[in-house]
Design an enzyme around this catalytic site. Structure first.
Site, PDB file in Angstrom:
ATOM      1  N   GLN A 139       0.844  -1.192   0.000  1.00 21.29           N
ATOM      2  CA  GLN A 139       0.000   0.000   0.000  1.00 21.29           C
ATOM      3  C   GLN A 139       0.885   1.250   0.000  1.00 21.29           C
ATOM      4  O   GLN A 139       1.898   1.251   0.700  1.00 21.29           O
ATOM      5  CB  GLN A 139      -0.896   0.038   1.237  1.00 21.29           C
ATOM      6  CG  GLN A 139      -2.032   1.061   1.099  1.00 21.29           C
ATOM      7  CD  GLN A 139      -2.940   1.122   2.336  1.00 21.29           C
ATOM      8  OE1 GLN A 139      -2.654   0.544   3.363  1.00 21.29           O
ATOM      9  NE2 GLN A 139      -4.045   1.838   2.216  1.00 21.29           N
ATOM     10  N   GLY A 266       2.759   1.543  11.657  1.00 20.96           N
ATOM     11  CA  GLY A 266       2.352   0.891  12.894  1.00 20.96           C
ATOM     12  C   GLY A 266       1.808  -0.482  12.552  1.00 20.96           C
ATOM     13  O   GLY A 266       2.216  -1.502  13.099  1.00 20.96           O
ATOM     14  N   MET A 268      -0.281  -2.860   9.134  1.00 23.17           N
ATOM     15  CA  MET A 268      -0.774  -2.955   7.759  1.00 23.17           C
ATOM     16  C   MET A 268      -1.692  -4.165   7.682  1.00 23.17           C
ATOM     17  O   MET A 268      -1.306  -5.278   8.023  1.00 23.17           O
ATOM     18  CB  MET A 268       0.417  -3.082   6.786  1.00 23.17           C
ATOM     19  CG  MET A 268       0.016  -3.276   5.334  1.00 23.17           C
ATOM     20  SD  MET A 268      -0.886  -1.838   4.691  1.00 23.17           S
ATOM     21  CE  MET A 268      -2.043  -2.640   3.584  1.00 23.17           C
ATOM     22  N   GLU A 269      -2.899  -3.908   7.179  1.00 21.57           N
ATOM     23  CA  GLU A 269      -3.995  -4.876   7.266  1.00 21.57           C
ATOM     24  C   GLU A 269      -3.941  -5.975   6.202  1.00 21.57           C
ATOM     25  O   GLU A 269      -4.975  -6.299   5.601  1.00 21.57           O
ATOM     26  CB  GLU A 269      -5.326  -4.126   7.189  1.00 21.57           C
ATOM     27  CG  GLU A 269      -5.625  -3.412   5.839  1.00 21.57           C
ATOM     28  CD  GLU A 269      -5.061  -2.005   5.727  1.00 21.57           C
ATOM     29  OE1 GLU A 269      -4.077  -1.673   6.400  1.00 21.57           O
ATOM     30  OE2 GLU A 269      -5.627  -1.233   4.929  1.00 21.57           O
ATOM     31  N   HIS A 293      -7.502  -1.870  15.118  1.00 25.90           N
ATOM     32  CA  HIS A 293      -7.604  -1.093  13.880  1.00 25.90           C
ATOM     33  C   HIS A 293      -7.374  -1.991  12.656  1.00 25.90           C
ATOM     34  O   HIS A 293      -8.188  -2.018  11.729  1.00 25.90           O
ATOM     35  CB  HIS A 293      -6.586   0.050  13.923  1.00 25.90           C
ATOM     36  CG  HIS A 293      -6.552   0.893  12.691  1.00 25.90           C
ATOM     37  ND1 HIS A 293      -7.231   2.078  12.589  1.00 25.90           N
ATOM     38  CD2 HIS A 293      -5.951   0.718  11.494  1.00 25.90           C
ATOM     39  CE1 HIS A 293      -7.037   2.598  11.387  1.00 25.90           C
ATOM     40  NE2 HIS A 293      -6.249   1.787  10.695  1.00 25.90           N
ATOM     41  N   GLU A 294      -6.285  -2.725  12.664  1.00 25.77           N
ATOM     42  CA  GLU A 294      -5.984  -3.566  11.490  1.00 25.77           C
ATOM     43  C   GLU A 294      -7.038  -4.654  11.320  1.00 25.77           C
ATOM     44  O   GLU A 294      -7.425  -5.001  10.206  1.00 25.77           O
ATOM     45  CB  GLU A 294      -4.572  -4.165  11.591  1.00 25.77           C
ATOM     46  CG  GLU A 294      -3.440  -3.148  11.801  1.00 25.77           C
ATOM     47  CD  GLU A 294      -3.488  -1.926  10.894  1.00 25.77           C
ATOM     48  OE1 GLU A 294      -4.039  -2.009   9.782  1.00 25.77           O
ATOM     49  OE2 GLU A 294      -2.994  -0.861  11.315  1.00 25.77           O
ATOM     50  N   HIS A 297     -10.085  -3.394   9.585  1.00 26.08           N
ATOM     51  CA  HIS A 297      -9.919  -3.316   8.124  1.00 26.08           C
ATOM     52  C   HIS A 297     -10.410  -4.586   7.420  1.00 26.08           C
ATOM     53  O   HIS A 297     -10.633  -4.561   6.210  1.00 26.08           O
ATOM     54  CB  HIS A 297      -8.457  -3.092   7.755  1.00 26.08           C
ATOM     55  CG  HIS A 297      -8.021  -1.662   7.706  1.00 26.08           C
ATOM     56  ND1 HIS A 297      -8.668  -0.712   6.938  1.00 26.08           N
ATOM     57  CD2 HIS A 297      -6.992  -1.012   8.306  1.00 26.08           C
ATOM     58  CE1 HIS A 297      -8.037   0.456   7.084  1.00 26.08           C
ATOM     59  NE2 HIS A 297      -7.022   0.300   7.911  1.00 26.08           N
ATOM     60  N   GLU A 316     -10.074   4.346   5.899  1.00 24.54           N
ATOM     61  CA  GLU A 316      -9.490   4.657   7.210  1.00 24.54           C
ATOM     62  C   GLU A 316     -10.475   5.273   8.210  1.00 24.54           C
ATOM     63  O   GLU A 316     -10.419   4.958   9.391  1.00 24.54           O
ATOM     64  CB  GLU A 316      -8.251   5.544   7.045  1.00 24.54           C
ATOM     65  CG  GLU A 316      -7.111   4.889   6.253  1.00 24.54           C
ATOM     66  CD  GLU A 316      -6.560   3.605   6.890  1.00 24.54           C
ATOM     67  OE1 GLU A 316      -6.795   3.368   8.093  1.00 24.54           O
ATOM     68  OE2 GLU A 316      -5.887   2.840   6.168  1.00 24.54           O
ATOM     69  N   ASP A 375       0.236   8.457  -0.908  1.00 25.72           N
ATOM     70  CA  ASP A 375       0.589   8.441   0.516  1.00 25.72           C
ATOM     71  C   ASP A 375       0.376   9.798   1.190  1.00 25.72           C
ATOM     72  O   ASP A 375       0.234   9.859   2.408  1.00 25.72           O
ATOM     73  CB  ASP A 375       2.047   8.006   0.716  1.00 25.72           C
ATOM     74  CG  ASP A 375       2.229   6.517   0.440  1.00 25.72           C
ATOM     75  OD1 ASP A 375       1.236   5.849   0.085  1.00 25.72           O
ATOM     76  OD2 ASP A 375       3.365   6.024   0.561  1.00 25.72           O
ATOM     77  N   TYR A 383      -8.433   9.761   8.460  1.00 25.47           N
ATOM     78  CA  TYR A 383      -8.605   8.969   9.683  1.00 25.47           C
ATOM     79  C   TYR A 383      -9.588   9.617  10.646  1.00 25.47           C
ATOM     80  O   TYR A 383     -10.594   9.029  11.020  1.00 25.47           O
ATOM     81  CB  TYR A 383      -7.253   8.800  10.396  1.00 25.47           C
ATOM     82  CG  TYR A 383      -6.311   7.840   9.712  1.00 25.47           C
ATOM     83  CD1 TYR A 383      -5.579   8.232   8.589  1.00 25.47           C
ATOM     84  CD2 TYR A 383      -6.144   6.542  10.175  1.00 25.47           C
ATOM     85  CE1 TYR A 383      -4.709   7.355   7.963  1.00 25.47           C
ATOM     86  CE2 TYR A 383      -5.264   5.652   9.551  1.00 25.47           C
ATOM     87  CZ  TYR A 383      -4.557   6.066   8.452  1.00 25.47           C
ATOM     88  OH  TYR A 383      -3.706   5.194   7.824  1.00 25.47           O
TER      89      TYR A 383
END
Ligand code: BES
Ligand code: ZN
Length: 605
Positions: A139, A266, A268-269, A293-294, A297, A316, A375, A383
């Protein structure tokens, strides 16, 4: 707003970050056959795609970046001349492959280069153990730098892979994974649910597996596993809590890979296998919201995917909303309100900065990232403004109706990509319309297509944070540090403490803090990063040695950018920053050093 329902096929036309033309021909399945070579830091591979094309279409276009394409053939062995177009900044090169009526598969034999942007090749010294390590980060648009592919979040495919690695290593992917080392070094993978290219992932190294429940577990280097288990032993209950909120988990397994510290994010899903930084391992489970959080996702992002990076908030913002709901269910409202308060502060700060710098349009939820690296959309807008928009809607409709709506949304759009306009229309009809709830007239123009922070931004209410504020006031009034009542503070209360310290705080007070808490030698990365930031601002030199260590050993961009950025504000600080950066840069992934090179005007030779 248009009044007709937009079809998914319509929106596949305009992803500005991919050369693919999905309205002509798309990939539907990938068979990836690869050999991983640590000596030369290259991957040698054949990517075979099943394709689907519209009648009379004569070519398929893939995205590539910095790949050595050796040979391409159609079906079994119909060798073909391909065209690799000129290099376009950020996007790479379009690969045009001619098709015939009979073409069902295309195969591409290629090599990666050692400086492939997605790949980080770590030497043994850069890991917790004593063998080299490889991991990918695809990503947003880096998959094309290790696989020639249609690298757009609007295009999905299933995959299988055969990967050969040096003996003794374990290889794992965003797929059905082995749990033990295979003595031959050959591994087979399968991902049976269709995913977009940004969720392709691979890690190879000295890894072991620890099962935390029937559908959950941890991969880590042996030297890191004990620490990982301590913080992540509750993975299974995370999964069960999430399922109660949003419906079935559709991916079978949910494992977490703890990477070496150079991992640039931190978390990545990657489906079935979240990648996470070791900096969340605090010893007291206080940073596990990142795992929530992940995991979230798995619904928002992996199951229903933003159609383009301009719709990034759909990934997000929803995920932050879900993350806080999972944390509320697991740890209570006073906990999730702390997280929401931190979002509130970050949003205010970032919105102001974007507007002050003349980038007001980047504070819209719907972004326009054409011509830029996607990015740059990774800001508090997607977010936190995304989160507060959904929180506001929850308040308008009531939680029960909103939850039902969300479940329905994820079920009806499972394994599809969706854009902002489609979502808004769907919500208008299936939430507000369905229940006859009046929708505020300016809802979308205020929140989605408007700048800054809407007036009706929900305000979190955290009693625990109020206590922190009172404690600070008492300390500064009495000048007696022992009045700071922080025995029971969690990481979040400490973070809030640092955020609330007045700019006028003096060097002697910083010194007193260190004497009392020994922050300089602490082990919690989030707290360390705040402490070092304060130390730089106040030129508190006793912390600089530990800070240098931290910067050399951690590759997480979220920590690096503010610290190097703060150092670079003074001439002397900039010199210190560059000295550290020279030593540290080799430990960073492309995602981090690419941004830091710009921040520090660093010239490579
Ligand atoms: N998907 C993101 C990471 C990402 C975003 C990578 C854009 C590349 C481009 C991931 O889910 C994420 O948001 N990670 C956050 C943690 C989260 C708790 C806010 C991170 O890494 O800081
Ligand atoms: Zn995320």
């Amino acid at each position: 707003m248009k009044n007709t329902r937009i079809k998914t096929s319509d929106l596949k036309k305009d992803d500005q970050h991919s050369f693919a033309k999905p309205q002509k021909a798309i990939i539907t399945h990938l068979n990836w056959n690869a050999t991983i070579d640590f000596e030369t830091k290259t991957i040698n591979a054949i990517a075979q795609f099943n394709i689907q094309k519209y009648p009379n279409v004569t070519e398929i276009i893939l995205d590539t970046k910095n790949l050595d394409i050796e040979k391409i053939w159609r079906n079994k062995d119909d060798s073909v001349d391909f065209v690799l177009k000129e290099q376009v900044e950020i996007l790479g090169q379009a690969l045009h492959i001619p098709l015939t009526k009979e073409t069902e598969t295309i195969s591409i034999q290629y090599k990666t280069f050692p400086d492939s942007e997605a790949l980080q090749w770590l030497s043994a010294q850069q890991t917790a153990g004593d063998s080299p390590f490889l991991f990918t980060q695809s990503q947003a648009i880096l998959c094309r730098s290790w696989i020639p592919i249609q690298d757009s979040p609007g295009i999905r495919f299933t995959y299988e892979a055969q990967v050969k690695v040096p003996k003794g290593n374990l290889a794992i992917m965003s797929a059905e994974n082995p749990q033990e080392v295979d003595s031959t070094g050959n591994y087979n993978f399968k991902m049976q649910q269709p995913i977009p290219a940004y969720l392709m992932a691979l890690a190879v190294g000295d890894l072991e597996y620890y099962k935390t429940g029937p559908e959950t577990g941890i991969y880590a280097e042996p030297a890191t596993m004990e620490k990982a288990v301590k913080d992540l032993e509750d993975l299974q209950s995370f999964l069960e809590t999430a399922e109660e909120l949003y419906g079935n988990y559709r991916w079978g397994q949910f494992d977490v890979l703890i990477l070496p510290p150079s991992f640039p994010f931190g978390g990545m899903e990657n489906p079935r296998l979240t990648f996470a930084t070791p900096t969340i391992l605090s010893g007291d489970k206080s940073l596990v919201s990142l795992i929530a959080h992940e995991l979230a996702h798995s619904w928002s992002g992996n199951l229903v995917t933003n159609a383009t990076w301009n719709d990034f908030w759909l990934n997000e913002g929803f995920t932050v909303y879900f993350e806080y709901r999972i944390m509320e269910a697991l740890y209570g409202k006073d906990y999730s309100e702390m997280l929401a308060s931190i979002s509130h502060k970050e949003l205010r700060g970032e919105a102001k900065e974007l507007i002050d710098n003349g980038n007001a349009k980047d504070t819209h939820l719907k972004l326009d990232l054409a011509g830029r690296n996607p990015d740059v959309g990774m800001t508090a807008i997607a977010y936190d403004k995304g989160y507060f928009f959904l929180k506001y809607i929850e308040e308008l409709t009531g939680r029960e109706k909103f939850d039902d709506f969300l479940k329905q949304y994820f079920t009806e759009h499972a394994f599809e990509s969706i854009n902002t306009e489609q979502f808004l229309l769907y919500m208008e009809q299936n939430l507000f319309g369905k229940h006859n709830i009046p929708m505020p007239k300016d809802l979308f123009s205020n929140w989605v297509y408007g700048s800054g922070i809407p007036e009706n931004l929900p305000k979190p209410n955290s009693e625990r944070f109020r206590n922190v504020e009172q404690s600070i006031a008492k300390w500064l009034n009495t000048e007696n540090i022992d009045t700071l009542k922080c025995q029971d503070w969690s990481t979040h209360e400490f973070l809030h403490f640092f955020h609330q310290l007045p700019d006028s705080i003096e060097y002697s007070e910083v010194q007193a803090l260190d004497e009392k808490f020994d922050f300089t030698n602490g082990g919690n990365s989030e707290i360390l990063a705040e402490w070092f930031l304060l130390s730089i601002k106040k030129e508190y030199r006793p912390a600089y040695g530990a800070m240098e260590n931290f910067l050399i050993n951690t590759g997480r961009k979220k920590f690096l950018m503010p610290l190097y950025g703060e150092l670079a504000k003074t001439e002397n600080g900039k010199r210190i920053a560059l000295n550290i950066y020279k030593k540290a840069r080799q430990n960073y992934h492309y995602v981090s050093y690419n941004s830091l090179d710009k921040l520090l005007n660093y010239q490579t030779d």
